[in-house]
Design a protein around this motif. Structure first.
Motif, PDB file in Angstrom:
ATOM      1  N   LEU A  98     -19.743   6.074  33.908  1.00 17.24           N
ATOM      2  CA  LEU A  98     -19.763   4.767  32.907  1.00 17.24           C
ATOM      3  C   LEU A  98     -18.727   5.104  31.927  1.00 17.24           C
ATOM      4  O   LEU A  98     -18.082   4.015  31.272  1.00 17.24           O
ATOM      5  CB  LEU A  98     -21.105   4.507  32.357  1.00 17.24           C
ATOM      6  CG  LEU A  98     -21.938   3.709  33.346  1.00 17.24           C
ATOM      7  CD1 LEU A  98     -23.412   4.038  32.829  1.00 17.24           C
ATOM      8  CD2 LEU A  98     -21.564   2.350  33.636  1.00 17.24           C
ATOM      9  N   SER A 101     -15.118   3.988  32.852  1.00 21.05           N
ATOM     10  CA  SER A 101     -15.273   2.789  33.007  1.00 21.05           C
ATOM     11  C   SER A 101     -15.067   1.848  31.661  1.00 21.05           C
ATOM     12  O   SER A 101     -14.342   0.931  31.604  1.00 21.05           O
ATOM     13  CB  SER A 101     -16.387   2.406  33.934  1.00 21.05           C
ATOM     14  OG  SER A 101     -16.462   3.015  34.859  1.00 21.05           O
ATOM     15  N   VAL A 102     -15.981   2.287  30.822  1.00 21.39           N
ATOM     16  CA  VAL A 102     -15.985   1.453  29.309  1.00 21.39           C
ATOM     17  C   VAL A 102     -14.743   1.808  28.681  1.00 21.39           C
ATOM     18  O   VAL A 102     -14.172   1.010  28.183  1.00 21.39           O
ATOM     19  CB  VAL A 102     -17.133   2.124  28.683  1.00 21.39           C
ATOM     20  CG1 VAL A 102     -17.250   1.302  27.238  1.00 21.39           C
ATOM     21  CG2 VAL A 102     -18.594   1.497  29.624  1.00 21.39           C
ATOM     22  N   SER A 105     -11.946   0.005  30.327  1.00 17.55           N
ATOM     23  CA  SER A 105     -12.061  -1.619  30.220  1.00 17.55           C
ATOM     24  C   SER A 105     -12.013  -2.187  28.727  1.00 17.55           C
ATOM     25  O   SER A 105     -11.925  -3.384  28.654  1.00 17.55           O
ATOM     26  CB  SER A 105     -13.555  -2.029  30.698  1.00 17.55           C
ATOM     27  OG  SER A 105     -13.813  -1.684  32.219  1.00 17.55           O
ATOM     28  N   CYS A 118     -18.811  -3.878  33.608  1.00 20.19           N
ATOM     29  CA  CYS A 118     -19.321  -2.568  33.108  1.00 20.19           C
ATOM     30  C   CYS A 118     -20.930  -2.685  32.876  1.00 20.19           C
ATOM     31  O   CYS A 118     -21.691  -1.780  32.921  1.00 20.19           O
ATOM     32  CB  CYS A 118     -18.599  -1.918  31.711  1.00 20.19           C
ATOM     33  SG  CYS A 118     -16.806  -1.391  32.076  1.00 20.19           S
ATOM     34  N   GLN A 339     -10.703   3.500  37.269  1.00 23.88           N
ATOM     35  CA  GLN A 339     -11.375   4.579  36.342  1.00 23.88           C
ATOM     36  C   GLN A 339     -10.532   5.840  36.372  1.00 23.88           C
ATOM     37  O   GLN A 339     -11.146   6.809  35.935  1.00 23.88           O
ATOM     38  CB  GLN A 339     -12.881   4.866  37.019  1.00 23.88           C
ATOM     39  CG  GLN A 339     -13.579   3.654  36.814  1.00 23.88           C
ATOM     40  CD  GLN A 339     -14.522   3.279  37.862  1.00 23.88           C
ATOM     41  OE1 GLN A 339     -14.179   3.327  39.113  1.00 23.88           O
ATOM     42  NE2 GLN A 339     -15.793   3.261  37.809  1.00 23.88           N
TER      43      GLN A 339
END
Length: 433
Positions: A98, A101-102, A105, A118, A339
């Motif tokens: 995560l 990803s965060v 993003s 997300c 990612q």
């Protein structure tokens, strides 16, 4: 398909196949509502694009799938209000996934949809953490998995009966698709292959009767053949070879099945070589086959795309697994694109850790099912995307993680004081020692 049929066999009898440990974890403490949570997770990962008999707006389908995920998390939270979780390297690595990803993003290079994805992945991982309380190495979630995807394939078969033209459209080359719910041939092939593989292993482990296994395997194999999905078929065969191979030294049934399978495969390859080649090629020429139906061109373009250092490390954010308007169809390149290198390392760690734990476990039916799932996902990752986001592939790996979990040891209760009053002191001393 009910639970009794898939549990068929010879319960409580002596283990003559070598697939029963004699101390199989009990799943009596798993609430029945956990099955609903697992089914809702499966619904969330279904497709949302394609033509159906009754036109369904994509926004409505996405609302249903996202609502299923929210409902799954809420129900899992209700079932596990004390937030009891079990240590799981698999879910821990997903949680770490995560982070890139965060970070990627937040730049919004792929739009606000990246942050929405997300949030979706966060709910998915959070639900798995809540479900980990009931991961005890039993076959409970295997049965959930089979029932869930067998129901999905039931809707595919119903759509084929109602409208064969919609279910086998020309734009897909006459391959089977979902006519009631939008499902692509690779998705149907994936569900079919996983169901067949797990059911075969349950049959070998005497956890399913021959009649119930045939009721599942035969129609599912027909649907798999109608999808003309090469990746799913190859993944099924190699996955079963590895899984059954892990039982060969301890299971007479596995040895017999392996021997007969090799014999039948050899005869079929000789007798139906031309038909098998036609099915495998799907009417494509050698050039189209060599570049994997155009996938290789997309992969080359993706790798040649100039990227900044942050984009290489963290990616460009969670998207729809496409590049230049075309699907990437490779989990590793999709993760690298969205990612970054950190995502690729974490996904590789997930596969390596699960595979390493499976190899270290003693031979058992649970271990064989886990090996099948891990190997199938690893093979499919070459031509299918999904390992970096909420997807059926992560759900397959979650099932493997539940099978490899060690059962929690029960704490023995001390004898009641009333029952000990009449025991002489010397006898009580012997009891303690």
């Amino acid at each position: 398909m009910d639970g009794a049929s898939i549990r068929g066999g010879l319960p409580g009898g002596a283990d003559t196949t070598g697939t029963e440990s004699g101390t199989e974890p009990s799943s009596t403490g798993t609430p029945k509502a956990v099955w609903i949570v697992w089914a809702l997770l499966g619904l969330n990962t279904l497709g949302s694009a394609g033509k159906t008999i009754v036109t369904l707006p994509r926004s409505l389908i996405q609302m249903a799938t996202m609502g299923a995920l929210v409902a799954a998390f809420a129900l899992a939270l209700v079932l596990n209000l004390r937030l009891r979780i079990r240590p799981s390297a698999f879910v821990f690595l997903l949680t770490l996934l995560l982070v890139p990803s965060v970070i990627s993003s937040m730049h919004l290079e792929v739009g606000l949809g990246a942050l929405f994805r997300c949030f979706r992945l966060t709910l998915f991982v959070g639900t798995l953490w809540l479900l980990s309380r009931w991961w005890d190495g039993s076959l409970t979630f295997v049965r959930y998995h089979i029932r869930m995807y067998f129901a999905v394939l039931g809707s595919v078969a119903a759509g084929l009966v109602i409208s064969p033209g919609t279910a086998m459209p020309e734009y897909y080359g006459g391959r089977l698709v979902g006519a009631l719910w939008p499902l692509t041939p690779p998705q149907i092939g994936q569900y079919s292959a996983v169901i067949i593989g797990l059911t075969v292993l349950l049959l070998l482990g005497r956890r399913a009767t021959g009649a119930s296994a045939a009721l599942i395997i035969v129609p599912t194999f027909v649907l798999l053949a109608m999808t003309h999905t090469r990746t799913a078929t190859i993944g099924l065969l190699i996955g079963l070879v590895l899984a059954i191979g892990s039982l060969v030294l301890t299971s007479a049934a596995a040895r017999r099945f392996f021997t007969w399978s090799v014999l039948c495969a050899t005869v079929a390859a000789v007798a139906f070589a031309s038909a098998l080649q036609t099915w495998f090629m799907r009417g494509q020429d050698k050039e189209s086959f060599s570049n994997l139906t155009g996938r290789a061109k997309v992969w080359d373009a993706l790798l040649a795309e100039p990227r900044s250092v942050p984009e290489k490390v963290f990616g460009v954010g969670l998207g729809d697994k496409s590049f230049g308007g075309l699907p990437i169809d490779n989990s590793w390149l999709a993760v690298y694109n969205e990612q970054g290198l950190i995502g690729v390392v974490l996904v590789a760690a997930i596969i390596i850790v699960l595979g390493g734990v499976a190899l270290l476990r003693p031979p058992s039916l649970q271990r064989a099912c886990a090996i099948f799932l891990i190997s199938y996902v690893a093979i499919s990752s070459y031509t299918e995307a999904g390992l970096g986001d909420a997807s059926p592939y992560l759900l397959h790996l979650a099932l493997a993680a539940s099978l490899l979990a060690t059962p929690a040891e029960a704490t023995p209760l001390a004898p009641p004081a009333v029952a000990r009053r009449g025991i002489p002191r010397r006898a009580r001393n012997r009891e303690v020692t």
